[in-house]
Design a protein around this motif. Structure first.
Motif, PDB file in Angstrom:
ATOM      1  N   ILE A  46       0.839  -1.203   0.000  1.00 24.39           N
ATOM      2  CA  ILE A  46       0.000   0.000   0.000  1.00 24.39           C
ATOM      3  C   ILE A  46       0.871   1.248   0.000  1.00 24.39           C
ATOM      4  CG2 ILE A  46      -1.682   1.316   1.349  1.00 24.39           C
ATOM      5  CD1 ILE A  46      -2.830  -1.390   2.296  1.00 24.39           C
ATOM      6  N   LEU A  47       1.958   1.227   0.751  1.00 28.05           N
ATOM      7  CA  LEU A  47       2.867   2.373   0.778  1.00 28.05           C
ATOM      8  C   LEU A  47       3.440   2.658  -0.605  1.00 28.05           C
ATOM      9  CD1 LEU A  47       4.479   4.563   2.199  1.00 28.05           C
ATOM     10  CD2 LEU A  47       6.160   2.813   2.825  1.00 28.05           C
ATOM     11  N   LYS A  48       3.859   1.623  -1.331  1.00 30.80           N
ATOM     12  CA  LYS A  48       4.396   1.802  -2.692  1.00 30.80           C
ATOM     13  C   LYS A  48       3.359   2.468  -3.600  1.00 30.80           C
ATOM     14  CE  LYS A  48       7.246  -2.313  -3.044  1.00 30.80           C
ATOM     15  NZ  LYS A  48       7.476  -3.492  -3.866  1.00 30.80           N
ATOM     16  N   LYS A  49       2.143   1.967  -3.567  1.00 29.23           N
ATOM     17  CA  LYS A  49       1.076   2.532  -4.399  1.00 29.23           C
ATOM     18  C   LYS A  49       0.794   3.979  -4.003  1.00 29.23           C
ATOM     19  CE  LYS A  49      -1.044  -1.939  -5.220  1.00 29.23           C
ATOM     20  NZ  LYS A  49      -2.187  -2.809  -4.943  1.00 29.23           N
ATOM     21  N   HIS A  50       0.814   4.228  -2.698  1.00 27.60           N
ATOM     22  CA  HIS A  50       0.558   5.580  -2.199  1.00 27.60           C
ATOM     23  C   HIS A  50       1.621   6.559  -2.708  1.00 27.60           C
ATOM     24  CE1 HIS A  50      -0.741   8.748   0.462  1.00 27.60           C
ATOM     25  NE2 HIS A  50       0.467   8.805   0.999  1.00 27.60           N
ATOM     26  N   LEU A  51       2.882   6.159  -2.676  1.00 22.84           N
ATOM     27  CA  LEU A  51       3.954   7.034  -3.147  1.00 22.84           C
ATOM     28  C   LEU A  51       3.808   7.344  -4.635  1.00 22.84           C
ATOM     29  CD1 LEU A  51       6.944   5.525  -1.153  1.00 22.84           C
ATOM     30  CD2 LEU A  51       5.698   7.656  -0.683  1.00 22.84           C
ATOM     31  N   VAL A  52       3.393   6.364  -5.414  1.00 20.73           N
ATOM     32  CA  VAL A  52       3.146   6.595  -6.848  1.00 20.73           C
ATOM     33  C   VAL A  52       1.983   7.577  -7.017  1.00 20.73           C
ATOM     34  CG1 VAL A  52       2.349   5.516  -8.986  1.00 20.73           C
ATOM     35  CG2 VAL A  52       4.077   4.388  -7.594  1.00 20.73           C
TER      36      VAL A  52
END
Length: 61
Positions: A46-52
């Motif tokens: 979720i963090l990766k998607k959020h950063l994108v």
């Protein structure tokens, strides 16, 4: 629009079979993201998607 249909199961062309809970959660996430409110980022995926998503917002707003 999906929430207005009232379907119990939603088959996406680009993802897994889902339901209204996922749609509501996505709407909540997008609203918080745009308003710059605190978002619970429960795991690394979720963090990766959020950063994108944050980078996309910077480019478009």
């Amino acid at each position: 629009m999906y929430l207005e249909i009232g379907a119990d199961i939603i088959v996406q062309s680009h993802g897994d079979i889902t339901n209204n809970d996922l749609i509501k959660n996505n709407i909540s996430y997008i609203t918080k993201l745009i308003r710059k409110e605190k978002i619970d980022l429960g795991n690394k995926d979720i963090l990766k998607k959020h950063l994108v998503n944050i980078e996309c917002l910077k480019l478009n707003f």
